[in-house]
Design a protein around this motif. Sequence first.
Motif, mmCIF file in Angstrom:
data_model
loop_
_atom_site.group_PDB
_atom_site.id
_atom_site.type_symbol
_atom_site.label_atom_id
_atom_site.label_comp_id
_atom_site.label_asym_id
_atom_site.label_seq_id
_atom_site.Cartn_x
_atom_site.Cartn_y
_atom_site.Cartn_z
ATOM 1 N N VAL A 1 35.992 -63.288 -10.698
ATOM 2 C CA VAL A 1 37.400 -63.307 -11.124
ATOM 3 C C VAL A 1 37.448 -63.551 -12.793
ATOM 4 C CG1 VAL A 1 39.718 -64.325 -11.694
ATOM 5 C CG2 VAL A 1 38.824 -64.217 -9.355
ATOM 6 N N PHE A 2 37.714 -62.374 -13.512
ATOM 7 C CA PHE A 2 37.571 -62.664 -15.146
ATOM 8 C C PHE A 2 38.313 -61.399 -15.553
ATOM 9 C CE2 PHE A 2 33.721 -60.123 -13.670
ATOM 10 C CZ PHE A 2 33.809 -58.764 -14.382
ATOM 11 N N GLN A 3 38.615 -61.575 -16.849
ATOM 12 C CA GLN A 3 39.354 -60.755 -17.672
ATOM 13 C C GLN A 3 38.852 -60.364 -19.073
ATOM 14 O OE1 GLN A 3 43.609 -61.293 -19.372
ATOM 15 N NE2 GLN A 3 44.223 -60.092 -17.524
ATOM 16 N N ILE A 4 38.669 -59.290 -19.211
ATOM 17 C CA ILE A 4 38.150 -59.023 -20.563
ATOM 18 C C ILE A 4 39.040 -58.598 -21.393
ATOM 19 C CG2 ILE A 4 36.192 -57.439 -21.933
ATOM 20 C CD1 ILE A 4 35.140 -57.237 -19.090
ATOM 21 N N PRO A 5 39.442 -59.281 -22.891
ATOM 22 C CA PRO A 5 40.222 -58.878 -23.574
ATOM 23 C C PRO A 5 39.983 -57.583 -24.152
ATOM 24 C CG PRO A 5 39.628 -61.129 -23.997
ATOM 25 C CD PRO A 5 38.364 -60.561 -23.028
ATOM 26 N N PRO A 6 40.902 -56.788 -24.830
ATOM 27 C CA PRO A 6 40.629 -55.670 -25.629
ATOM 28 C C PRO A 6 40.012 -56.018 -27.093
ATOM 29 C CG PRO A 6 42.928 -56.132 -25.492
ATOM 30 C CD PRO A 6 42.602 -57.261 -24.908
ATOM 31 N N GLY A 7 39.266 -54.838 -27.671
ATOM 32 C CA GLY A 7 38.873 -55.040 -28.998
ATOM 33 C C GLY A 7 37.619 -55.929 -29.059
ATOM 34 N N MET A 8 36.979 -56.305 -28.085
ATOM 35 C CA MET A 8 35.804 -57.329 -28.215
ATOM 36 C C MET A 8 34.435 -56.683 -28.306
ATOM 37 S SD MET A 8 37.134 -60.532 -28.438
ATOM 38 C CE MET A 8 35.951 -61.469 -27.714
ATOM 39 N N GLU A 9 33.612 -56.540 -29.303
ATOM 40 C CA GLU A 9 32.534 -56.128 -29.346
ATOM 41 C C GLU A 9 31.540 -56.701 -28.529
ATOM 42 O OE1 GLU A 9 28.930 -54.973 -32.543
ATOM 43 O OE2 GLU A 9 30.805 -55.745 -33.225
ATOM 44 N N SER A 10 31.612 -58.074 -28.065
ATOM 45 C CA SER A 10 30.792 -58.871 -27.260
ATOM 46 C C SER A 10 31.669 -59.682 -26.749
ATOM 47 C CB SER A 10 29.540 -59.525 -28.053
ATOM 48 O OG SER A 10 28.884 -60.175 -27.128
ATOM 49 N N TYR A 11 31.746 -59.567 -25.220
ATOM 50 C CA TYR A 11 32.471 -60.462 -24.468
ATOM 51 C C TYR A 11 31.406 -60.914 -23.063
ATOM 52 C CZ TYR A 11 36.101 -62.990 -21.679
ATOM 53 O OH TYR A 11 36.725 -63.728 -21.143
ATOM 54 N N LEU A 12 31.330 -62.264 -23.134
ATOM 55 C CA LEU A 12 30.114 -62.679 -22.159
ATOM 56 C C LEU A 12 31.055 -63.326 -20.572
ATOM 57 C CD1 LEU A 12 27.659 -64.758 -24.466
ATOM 58 C CD2 LEU A 12 27.475 -62.350 -23.460
ATOM 59 N N VAL A 13 30.432 -62.980 -19.667
ATOM 60 C CA VAL A 13 30.866 -63.395 -18.276
ATOM 61 C C VAL A 13 29.782 -63.743 -17.516
ATOM 62 C CG1 VAL A 13 31.737 -62.843 -15.990
ATOM 63 C CG2 VAL A 13 32.911 -61.865 -18.120
ATOM 64 N N MET A 14 29.812 -65.242 -17.046
ATOM 65 C CA MET A 14 28.672 -65.893 -16.554
ATOM 66 C C MET A 14 29.066 -66.132 -15.182
ATOM 67 S SD MET A 14 27.481 -68.615 -19.645
ATOM 68 C CE MET A 14 26.137 -69.140 -18.754
ATOM 69 N N GLY A 15 27.748 -66.351 -14.346
ATOM 70 C CA GLY A 15 27.670 -66.596 -12.867
ATOM 71 C C GLY A 15 26.715 -67.335 -12.458
ATOM 72 N N GLY A 16 26.424 -67.611 -11.229
ATOM 73 C CA GLY A 16 24.916 -67.928 -10.735
ATOM 74 C C GLY A 16 25.070 -69.018 -9.588
ATOM 75 N N MET B 1 23.189 -65.755 -14.057
ATOM 76 C CA MET B 1 23.720 -64.251 -14.555
ATOM 77 C C MET B 1 24.524 -64.253 -15.527
ATOM 78 S SD MET B 1 25.491 -61.462 -12.142
ATOM 79 C CE MET B 1 27.036 -62.397 -11.985
ATOM 80 N N ILE B 2 24.089 -63.543 -16.505
ATOM 81 C CA ILE B 2 25.224 -63.356 -17.858
ATOM 82 C C ILE B 2 25.420 -61.958 -18.150
ATOM 83 C CG2 ILE B 2 25.189 -63.547 -20.249
ATOM 84 C CD1 ILE B 2 23.032 -65.836 -20.013
ATOM 85 N N CYS B 3 26.492 -61.316 -18.215
ATOM 86 C CA CYS B 3 26.911 -59.881 -18.475
ATOM 87 C C CYS B 3 27.895 -60.014 -19.684
ATOM 88 C CB CYS B 3 27.918 -59.355 -17.398
ATOM 89 S SG CYS B 3 27.153 -59.549 -15.499
ATOM 90 N N GLU B 4 27.409 -59.008 -20.634
ATOM 91 C CA GLU B 4 28.013 -58.841 -21.742
ATOM 92 C C GLU B 4 28.556 -57.499 -21.950
ATOM 93 O OE1 GLU B 4 27.011 -58.817 -26.809
ATOM 94 O OE2 GLU B 4 25.216 -58.444 -25.187
ATOM 95 N N PHE B 5 30.106 -57.571 -22.191
ATOM 96 C CA PHE B 5 30.940 -56.301 -22.214
ATOM 97 C C PHE B 5 31.107 -56.163 -23.690
ATOM 98 C CE2 PHE B 5 31.167 -58.440 -18.206
ATOM 99 C CZ PHE B 5 31.140 -57.220 -17.141
ATOM 100 N N ASN B 6 31.465 -54.743 -23.925
ATOM 101 C CA ASN B 6 32.116 -53.984 -25.093
ATOM 102 C C ASN B 6 33.259 -53.521 -24.845
ATOM 103 O OD1 ASN B 6 32.780 -52.597 -27.393
ATOM 104 N ND2 ASN B 6 30.628 -52.072 -27.837
#
Length: 558
Positions: free
Chosen positions: A314-329, A403-408
């Motif tokens: 479960v996560f939600q990525i806001p718009p207009g973000m050059e870098s948004y991190l989601v973590m798990g593990g 785990m680290i995921c970076e989104f744009n």
Amino acid sequence: MCGFTYILFGMTCVFRIIHCFEQYQHEIPNGFNVPNPCDPTGIWNGVGHNGPEGQGNQNQFGKDFLAAGRKWTEKLCKADSDGDGMMNGYELGDPWCRWKKETPTSLLPAQHHPGEYNKLLNLHTIQASICEPWDTEECQRHNGSIVCPDHLKCAAAYEPHVGQVSARLPLTVVPRKEFTYACMVFNLPTKRTYHMVEAKPIFYNRRVLHHMTLYACDPKFTVRVSGKPFECPKVTTAPCQRIITSYNPKFPITCLHDQVGIHFGKDGIKQLVIQVLWNNPSGLAYEDSSGMAVYMTPNLRPNVAGFATIDSTVFQIPPGMESYLVMGGCPGKCTNKRITKEVYIAMGINLMHKLGKNQRVELIRNNTIIHNLTRSDDVDPNRPDVFRHIDPVRVLPGDSIRMICEFNSTQMTSPVNRGLSPEEEICRAQLMYYPKENWVNPTCLGYKHVPLCLFETVGEAMNCNYQSFLDSLQKEAHFNTTIATCGLATTCSAACLHLVSKDRQHPCLRGELYELWKSELIGQPDEKMKNLYKALVPCEKLYEQNAHLVPSRGRTAP
């Protein structure tokens, strides 16, 4: 297959080489799909030469092609240029000698390279045109200028009793659109148990084939097998979601470590799904029959491979973000309970969608990152990144896996939720490890920044002890008061807001944990807990506006 005047300047020569062999590739059947015996992912572009890109001396097929006026003729088709007992037409997929450039007919896949004779028929071969094993002294003398890289060799495929199963599509019309995912289910032999030791791609039409992934189905279920491929989602659905391997130019073949095999057959995986991604943006008339070859042996290896899944659910990525991190593990408290003895990571696969930028899975010991189990620095959303550890990485009980995921999301105008559709996003990794029995329940799911495995192992996360919370619901009177006062309310009264403000100070009712219990993702919640949440909901917005809510993006240390 090149004929040109050599030019002294190297760069110009390279461009001339590329131009000329591509011109002649159009003149022979399957000219763009002649197998490269050195590289199971590659093709031999310069078919008339000893080098795959048209370099080196001209071979006999090149000479015969020149004599035929650089055209595919019946005489050239029926000739056996390399003297291996197979006519050129058979090797290039035109055994009937009917193909013409002007009026092309349907072809079989190219079987072999027609330009080199394999004199050492007693040796194992990948393709009958090149002497194999290519790195032996005798083969090197025979092959001359043919040079193959050693990192693609998988010796296990040449061992006695190793058999091959092909998970390959029948010849299928490719849809006239940019991207199409097509899947097909295959049954495996089940009379005895086997170990998979290698998998490699089988190419038919590389012009439209973008990517292939091989999935295993849960052996507890039986999936209906159809005789033709069907369009499928990017992430396959249960029970066939375990990735065995994925074709990747950086990872051309799957060659398992000699201490481990994947259990197939009677006591293991009984069905496979091949998923291909076709890319046909021009909408041209193409057909494809690609797939993957799987090599299995009845001589079982010392260890059985297991598959661990790291997934942020479960996560939600806001718009207009050059870098948004989601973590798990898997925090150390989880691995300390679930990993009974050391395990070894042999392979890792990263999965993200179109907003994916970077992804990595770190192994942490004593608060220090000691290894990257996976690392994707430039994510291709249509191709999972596969990482093979030639020296498998040791993981001990108590180690953390992060785990680290970076989104744009700079191109997005609205939030993007976690989900399996192409318009949604995922942050998931899969690790192949061994021995399988040393890691109990190797699945680490996360609700936002809450590792759910903590509740399943030690019972506590982010200062919330789940069992103590359930006990307090039964013992503490104020919870009963809240349920009785606000349980049937449709609006938030001053009395309810006062009660809610007090209850929400409990560690299990703060931020993401409050959202987790309310979502019921933890399983079948206690009946009294469900009644409490019904009572808390009407005052949520007023409670947040009064700044009593603990921030919802609290991070959990590895």
